[in-house]
Design a protein around this motif. Structure first.
Motif, PDB file in Angstrom:
ATOM      1  N   ASP A  30       0.820  -1.214   0.000  1.00 57.89           N
ATOM      2  CA  ASP A  30       0.000   0.000   0.000  1.00 57.89           C
ATOM      3  C   ASP A  30       0.859   1.272   0.000  1.00 57.89           C
ATOM      4  N   ARG A  43      -0.958   5.677  -5.219  1.00 63.05           N
ATOM      5  CA  ARG A  43      -0.959   4.629  -4.203  1.00 63.05           C
ATOM      6  C   ARG A  43      -0.764   3.254  -4.813  1.00 63.05           C
ATOM      7  N   GLY A  44       0.015   2.433  -4.105  1.00 62.20           N
ATOM      8  CA  GLY A  44       0.164   1.033  -4.443  1.00 62.20           C
ATOM      9  C   GLY A  44       1.376   0.714  -5.290  1.00 62.20           C
ATOM     10  N   GLN A  45       1.767  -0.535  -5.226  1.00 57.68           N
ATOM     11  CA  GLN A  45       2.935  -0.991  -5.979  1.00 57.68           C
ATOM     12  C   GLN A  45       2.723  -0.893  -7.486  1.00 57.68           C
TER      13      GLN A  45
END
Length: 132
Positions: A30, A43-45
């Motif tokens: 996250d 946001r996020g990989q």
């Protein structure tokens, strides 16, 4: 236990090797990315990977040179110099073959042994001047 500085350095070693998968192994699922030129965090990989892939397609030899590293508790601050060659399209600008060099100031927060948040302020004006 790996220090926050060692973790961030290892992530940049993977970046310099062009290994996006290994870079992602150092980030929280996250991850929050605060980019100076963006009004809202990403946001996020997957969002991180999209940015990595964009830069690698445009500048396949891009390397980050860590000039200053300062850490305290769960935070790491960096002054970096990026160098590479504009060999692919970048944000609508076709490849020029020109060398690029620009500075970035970056801050990282580490949680549970992973990079959980980043704040990036890169000198994009200099980058764009070099490829325009």
């Amino acid at each position: 236990m790996t220090s926050t500085t060692d973790l961030v350095r290892a992530a940049f070693d993977a970046f310099n090797a062009g290994d996006g998968d290994k870079c992602m192994a150092f980030t929280a699922p996250d991850l929050i990315m605060n980019l100076a030129e963006m009004p809202e965090p990403r946001r996020g990989q997957q969002a991180w990977r999209e940015g990595f892939d964009l830069m690698r397609r445009a500048f396949p030899d891009l390397r980050a040179h860590l000039e200053d590293v300062v850490a305290e508790d769960d935070r790491v601050a960096l002054r970096l110099r990026f160098r590479g060659t504009h060999e692919g399209e970048f944000l609508g600008i076709p490849a020029t073959g020109r060398p690029v060099e620009y500075v970035s100031h970056e801050f990282y927060r580490v949680a549970d042994g992973l990079i959980a948040e980043e704040w990036i302020c890169s000198d994009m004006a200099t980058l764009f001047r070099q490829i325009s």
